[in-house]
Motif scaffolding. Structure first.
Motif: not given
Length: 264
Positions: A157-174
């Protein structure tokens, strides 16, 4: 037993305190000090420099430098431009070296260490496991273990927010794996710097990496619990609740372009 150790290492500070810059003058008495920052905030670097003058470290570890860059640090320099040139700072993607220069000036005789994760290492984590990319002992720093599900979710969730919720969900674990690698590398190099110089050691990094529950201090506590540490977080406008560092400073925000504009 491993999870018990992880829980111990990731404990939040028992006594966390908000301080003013004056409080930095007594920030000493530890083997390793993790000094956080918002990277493009000049005032945060002035605060770090003030703390460094009190700590008098024998080593400075930078998230912004690779080991190869740090090895090129001269024993003396005439000005910010000559030091930046020696370190090959320009083009690195970090903010203007001029706002980091006070940190170097505060400890001109300290040995410089680099703890940057290279782009190649970060890219590798989208196809390889953490232990295969980390250059140290992955088990000592907890990288051989998967995160508990709630923590993994919180980090994504923090990674998504840090990237303006613009990243594909499958990239977040990486992205979470890259963050874990950076924390472990900061801890590994801090331990190395302490062994080689006797300390004290100061680590310069983003405030997200100095949180006690799962940042670089937690990785170091897991690998070498005998090392004493202190953590300083610096925030703009407000600090998180509960506190994530031993001490923290809240400053005004600097003027900057909308970081999410690039994602629109």
């Amino acid at each position: 037993m491993k999870w018990a150790l992880l829980s111990l290492a990731f404990a939040l500070p028992a006594q966390a305190t908000e301080i003013t810059p004056d409080g930095l003058d007594s920030l000493s008495g530890f083997d390793v000090a993790f000094l956080g920052e918002v990277h493009d905030h000049p005032g945060h670097h002035l605060n770090q420099a003030r703390a460094i003058r009190a700590i008098e470290p024998l080593a400075l570890v930078f998230e912004m430098l690779t080991g190869a860059q740090a090895a090129r640090a001269p024993s003396s320099w005439d000005n910010a431009e000559s030091l930046a040139s020696a370190l090959e700072w320009d083009g690195s993607g970090w903010p203007d070296f001029a706002i980091y220069y006070p940190i170097f000036q505060a400890a001109p005789e300290a040995r410089i260490y680099g703890a940057a994760v290279t782009r190649a290492q970060a890219r590798a984590l989208f196809g390889q496991a953490l232990p295969d990319v980390f250059e140290g002992d992955a088990e000592r720093f907890g990288l051989d273990q998967s995160l508990p599900t709630p923590e993994q979710a919180a980090r994504e969730t923090l990674q998504a927010e840090a990237h303006c919720n613009a990243l594909p969900v499958d990239l977040l674990p990486g992205m979470v794996a890259v963050q874990r690698l950076r924390d472990a590398e900061l801890a590994r190099v801090a331990e190395l710097a302490l062994q080689e110089t006797g300390g004290p050691v100061v680590v310069i990094t983003g405030t997200g990496h100095v949180r006690r529950d799962w940042g670089a201090p937690a990785a170091l506590a897991l690998a070498a619990p005998q090392i004493t540490t202190v953590t300083l977080g610096q925030y703009e406008m407000a600090a998180p609740d509960p506190a994530l560092t031993d001490f923290w400073i809240v400053t005004d925000a600097v003027a900057r372009d909308d970081p999410c504009a690039a994602f629109q």
